[in-house]
Scaffold this motif. Sequence first.
Motif, mmCIF file in Angstrom:
data_model
loop_
_atom_site.group_PDB
_atom_site.id
_atom_site.type_symbol
_atom_site.label_atom_id
_atom_site.label_comp_id
_atom_site.label_asym_id
_atom_site.label_seq_id
_atom_site.Cartn_x
_atom_site.Cartn_y
_atom_site.Cartn_z
ATOM 1 N N GLY A 34 12.231 17.648 -13.577
ATOM 2 C CA GLY A 34 10.961 18.144 -13.073
ATOM 3 C C GLY A 34 10.939 19.657 -13.009
ATOM 4 O O GLY A 34 11.953 20.327 -13.215
ATOM 5 N N TRP B 87 8.628 4.156 -14.354
ATOM 6 C CA TRP B 87 8.390 5.456 -13.726
ATOM 7 C C TRP B 87 7.174 5.312 -12.811
ATOM 8 O O TRP B 87 6.155 4.725 -13.217
ATOM 9 C CB TRP B 87 8.113 6.537 -14.759
ATOM 10 N N ARG C 216 4.922 7.623 -9.562
ATOM 11 C CA ARG C 216 4.722 8.960 -9.020
ATOM 12 C C ARG C 216 3.953 8.892 -7.706
ATOM 13 O O ARG C 216 3.211 7.946 -7.460
ATOM 14 C CB ARG C 216 3.978 9.855 -10.021
ATOM 15 N N GLN C 217 4.170 9.918 -6.905
ATOM 16 C CA GLN C 217 3.475 10.006 -5.624
ATOM 17 C C GLN C 217 2.988 11.432 -5.440
ATOM 18 O O GLN C 217 3.788 12.362 -5.268
ATOM 19 C CB GLN C 217 4.397 9.603 -4.473
ATOM 20 N N ARG D 289 2.339 5.883 -3.678
ATOM 21 C CA ARG D 289 3.105 5.843 -4.913
ATOM 22 C C ARG D 289 2.408 4.932 -5.919
ATOM 23 O O ARG D 289 1.988 3.826 -5.580
ATOM 24 C CB ARG D 289 4.524 5.341 -4.637
ATOM 25 N N ASP E 150 -1.593 15.556 -12.465
ATOM 26 C CA ASP E 150 -0.299 14.914 -12.708
ATOM 27 C C ASP E 150 0.769 15.409 -11.734
ATOM 28 O O ASP E 150 1.887 14.892 -11.728
ATOM 29 C CB ASP E 150 0.180 15.179 -14.136
ATOM 30 N N ALA F 241 3.076 15.626 -8.858
ATOM 31 C CA ALA F 241 3.593 14.545 -8.018
ATOM 32 C C ALA F 241 5.114 14.580 -8.038
ATOM 33 O O ALA F 241 5.721 15.258 -8.874
ATOM 34 C CB ALA F 241 3.110 13.189 -8.528
ATOM 35 N N TYR G 177 8.020 12.340 -9.128
ATOM 36 C CA TYR G 177 8.181 11.235 -10.067
ATOM 37 C C TYR G 177 9.488 10.507 -9.771
ATOM 38 O O TYR G 177 10.547 11.140 -9.636
ATOM 39 C CB TYR G 177 8.171 11.746 -11.498
ATOM 40 N N TYR G 178 9.387 9.185 -9.699
ATOM 41 C CA TYR G 178 10.527 8.337 -9.399
ATOM 42 C C TYR G 178 10.798 7.380 -10.556
ATOM 43 O O TYR G 178 9.863 6.819 -11.127
ATOM 44 C CB TYR G 178 10.261 7.500 -8.157
ATOM 45 N N GLY H 98 13.778 10.838 -7.001
ATOM 46 C CA GLY H 98 12.548 11.551 -7.308
ATOM 47 C C GLY H 98 12.784 12.972 -7.777
ATOM 48 O O GLY H 98 13.734 13.634 -7.375
#
Length: 123
Positions: A8, A35, A37-38, A44, A89, A91, A93-94, A116
């Motif tokens: 990231g 994948w 994202r939050q 999420r 976009d 966030a 990301y997990y 994340g």
Amino acid sequence: VQLQAFGGGLVQAGGSLRLSCAASGRPFGSYVMGWFRQGPGKEREFVAAITRSGGSTDYVDSVKGRFTISRDNAKNTVYLQMSSLKPQDTAVYYCAARSYPVIATTTGAYGYWGQGTLVTVSS
């Protein structure tokens, strides 16, 4: 399985970024990978997923045509290539792993999560 996401960072709108998620533990190829994202103040949400062999993928509508999920089972890694990034976009990301062989789009379907990685898209 233990998951670690990285890659990231800060990018301008319209730019690209590639996230990676490295797995250790049980054989990587036995998991469907996803994948999520939050964003700030949001729940999420599902972004993309890929089957164990990599033969099938699924995406949320908002990223179709811009994001690509892929995996390298020899390297125990799943990737998320993100292009034409937009401020929305932004966030954390997990990456997540699922033991069952079918793609799922809900958080509860995934039993293993990475820590994340933050993606910030500036306008």
